[in-house]
Write a protein that holds these residues in place. Structure first.
Motif, PDB file in Angstrom:
ATOM      1  N   ILE A   1       0.696  -1.280  -0.054  1.00 20.46           N
ATOM      2  CA  ILE A   1      -0.063   0.101   0.187  1.00 20.46           C
ATOM      3  C   ILE A   1       0.681   1.261   0.196  1.00 20.46           C
ATOM      4  CG2 ILE A   1      -1.643   1.441   1.457  1.00 20.46           C
ATOM      5  CD1 ILE A   1      -2.968  -1.295   2.278  1.00 20.46           C
ATOM      6  N   VAL A   2       2.095   1.165   0.704  1.00 24.09           N
ATOM      7  CA  VAL A   2       2.820   2.605   0.882  1.00 24.09           C
ATOM      8  C   VAL A   2       3.578   2.588  -0.693  1.00 24.09           C
ATOM      9  CG1 VAL A   2       4.901   3.301   1.963  1.00 24.09           C
ATOM     10  CG2 VAL A   2       3.103   2.384   3.337  1.00 24.09           C
ATOM     11  N   LEU A   3       4.033   1.741  -1.068  1.00 23.89           N
ATOM     12  CA  LEU A   3       4.710   1.617  -2.332  1.00 23.89           C
ATOM     13  C   LEU A   3       3.555   2.125  -3.499  1.00 23.89           C
ATOM     14  CD1 LEU A   3       6.919  -1.297  -2.538  1.00 23.89           C
ATOM     15  CD2 LEU A   3       7.612   1.375  -2.235  1.00 23.89           C
ATOM     16  N   THR A   4       2.296   1.551  -3.542  1.00 17.27           N
ATOM     17  CA  THR A   4       1.475   1.979  -4.407  1.00 17.27           C
ATOM     18  C   THR A   4       0.965   3.388  -4.256  1.00 17.27           C
ATOM     19  OG1 THR A   4       0.574  -0.300  -4.584  1.00 17.27           O
ATOM     20  CG2 THR A   4      -0.960   1.414  -5.054  1.00 17.27           C
ATOM     21  N   LEU A   5       0.867   4.008  -2.887  1.00 17.97           N
ATOM     22  CA  LEU A   5       0.619   5.406  -2.991  1.00 17.97           C
ATOM     23  C   LEU A   5       1.637   6.311  -3.326  1.00 17.97           C
ATOM     24  CD1 LEU A   5      -1.257   5.246   0.631  1.00 17.97           C
ATOM     25  CD2 LEU A   5      -2.246   5.500  -1.888  1.00 17.97           C
ATOM     26  N   GLY A   6       3.075   5.823  -2.888  1.00 17.72           N
ATOM     27  CA  GLY A   6       4.202   6.489  -3.295  1.00 17.72           C
ATOM     28  C   GLY A   6       4.443   6.646  -4.807  1.00 17.72           C
ATOM     29  N   ILE A   7       4.146   5.524  -5.504  1.00 17.56           N
ATOM     30  CA  ILE A   7       4.233   5.607  -6.780  1.00 17.56           C
ATOM     31  C   ILE A   7       3.080   6.466  -7.496  1.00 17.56           C
ATOM     32  CG2 ILE A   7       4.151   4.044  -9.025  1.00 17.56           C
ATOM     33  CD1 ILE A   7       5.651   1.972  -7.416  1.00 17.56           C
ATOM     34  N   SER A   8       2.029   6.235  -6.934  1.00 20.88           N
ATOM     35  CA  SER A   8       0.892   7.081  -7.518  1.00 20.88           C
ATOM     36  C   SER A   8       1.126   8.543  -7.357  1.00 20.88           C
ATOM     37  CB  SER A   8      -0.550   6.708  -6.865  1.00 20.88           C
ATOM     38  OG  SER A   8      -0.846   5.207  -7.068  1.00 20.88           O
ATOM     39  N   TYR A   9       1.498   8.955  -6.000  1.00 25.58           N
ATOM     40  CA  TYR A   9       1.933  10.515  -5.821  1.00 25.58           C
ATOM     41  C   TYR A   9       2.824  10.821  -6.829  1.00 25.58           C
ATOM     42  CZ  TYR A   9       3.453  14.626  -3.475  1.00 25.58           C
ATOM     43  OH  TYR A   9       3.994  15.724  -3.226  1.00 25.58           O
ATOM     44  N   LEU A  10       3.898   9.961  -6.948  1.00 22.95           N
ATOM     45  CA  LEU A  10       5.078  10.497  -7.913  1.00 22.95           C
ATOM     46  C   LEU A  10       4.421  10.770  -9.350  1.00 22.95           C
ATOM     47  CD1 LEU A  10       8.152   8.574  -6.511  1.00 22.95           C
ATOM     48  CD2 LEU A  10       7.457  11.101  -6.343  1.00 22.95           C
ATOM     49  N   TYR A  11       3.770   9.826  -9.753  1.00 20.17           N
ATOM     50  CA  TYR A  11       3.079   9.613 -10.943  1.00 20.17           C
ATOM     51  C   TYR A  11       2.201  11.231 -11.062  1.00 20.17           C
ATOM     52  CZ  TYR A  11       0.171   8.746 -14.821  1.00 20.17           C
ATOM     53  OH  TYR A  11      -0.424   8.860 -16.335  1.00 20.17           O
ATOM     54  N   LEU A  12       1.490  11.436 -10.191  1.00 16.85           N
ATOM     55  CA  LEU A  12       0.493  12.623 -10.390  1.00 16.85           C
ATOM     56  C   LEU A  12       1.370  13.713 -10.154  1.00 16.85           C
ATOM     57  CD1 LEU A  12      -2.610  11.665  -7.998  1.00 16.85           C
ATOM     58  CD2 LEU A  12      -2.531  11.565 -10.510  1.00 16.85           C
ATOM     59  N   LEU A  13       2.348  13.878  -9.384  1.00 20.22           N
ATOM     60  CA  LEU A  13       3.251  15.019  -9.432  1.00 20.22           C
ATOM     61  C   LEU A  13       4.010  15.278 -10.563  1.00 20.22           C
ATOM     62  CD1 LEU A  13       4.425  17.011  -7.110  1.00 20.22           C
ATOM     63  CD2 LEU A  13       6.502  15.442  -6.864  1.00 20.22           C
ATOM     64  N   TYR A  14       4.417  14.371 -11.305  1.00 21.53           N
ATOM     65  CA  TYR A  14       5.230  14.701 -12.534  1.00 21.53           C
ATOM     66  C   TYR A  14       4.388  14.639 -14.003  1.00 21.53           C
ATOM     67  CZ  TYR A  14       9.359  14.219  -9.785  1.00 21.53           C
ATOM     68  OH  TYR A  14      10.324  14.570  -8.674  1.00 21.53           O
ATOM     69  N   THR A  15       3.209  14.340 -13.775  1.00 23.87           N
ATOM     70  CA  THR A  15       2.114  14.382 -14.898  1.00 23.87           C
ATOM     71  C   THR A  15       1.369  15.614 -14.859  1.00 23.87           C
ATOM     72  OG1 THR A  15       0.584  12.818 -13.979  1.00 23.87           O
ATOM     73  CG2 THR A  15       2.123  12.123 -15.385  1.00 23.87           C
ATOM     74  N   LEU A  16       1.323  16.191 -13.758  1.00 23.82           N
ATOM     75  CA  LEU A  16       0.351  17.601 -13.630  1.00 23.82           C
ATOM     76  C   LEU A  16       1.193  18.824 -14.051  1.00 23.82           C
ATOM     77  CD1 LEU A  16      -1.811  16.649 -10.395  1.00 23.82           C
ATOM     78  CD2 LEU A  16      -2.628  16.431 -12.938  1.00 23.82           C
TER      79      LEU A  16
END
Length: 125
Positions: free
Chosen positions: A110-125
């Motif tokens: 869960i922590v890795l999934t949230l971290g990867i999702s956060y980084l994905y959103l951070l760099y795609t917005l």
């Protein structure tokens, strides 16, 4: 505990649908997660089946699924189905050392999934 497992599965499915609907999560990724969960359910069932057969027949002892394999499936995202399988088949529900490591692998997932999702959103917005 079975109700808890079903609630976890529903939450997991809601997050997958949110990912698909709002963040254009690829259907391939969703299919991969569903496949991993099906495999996780099957290997938990198979391990329980072999464990039961080994208890009833001392003549033919068969190799069981390694606990590390069960942890790995939980770590890569197969934990919702694994929780349901554990409760449904009553497999490894009394073994505390397994339960702690299993839940640790879920938390790491869960922590890795949230971290990867956060980084994905951070760099795609």
């Amino acid at each position: 505990m079975m109700i808890f497992a079903l609630i976890m599965l529903v939450i997991w499915l809601v997050f997958l649908m949110i990912g698909y609907g709002f963040y254009a999560l690829s259907p391939w990724v969703i299919s991969l997660f569903i496949g991993i969960n099906l495999l996780s359910f099957i290997i938990t069932w198979y391990d329980k089946r072999i464990a039961t057969q080994n208890q009833t027949s001392a003549q033919t002892q068969r190799n069981r699924i390694s606990e590390k394999t069960l942890y790995l499936y939980a770590l890569i995202g197969g934990w919702p189905a694994a929780i349901i399988a554990q409760q449904y088949f009553r497999h490894k529900t009394q073994k505390n050392a397994f339960k702690y490591r299993f839940w640790l692998s879920i938390v790491i997932n869960i922590v890795l999934t949230l971290g990867i999702s956060y980084l994905y959103l951070l760099y795609t917005l």
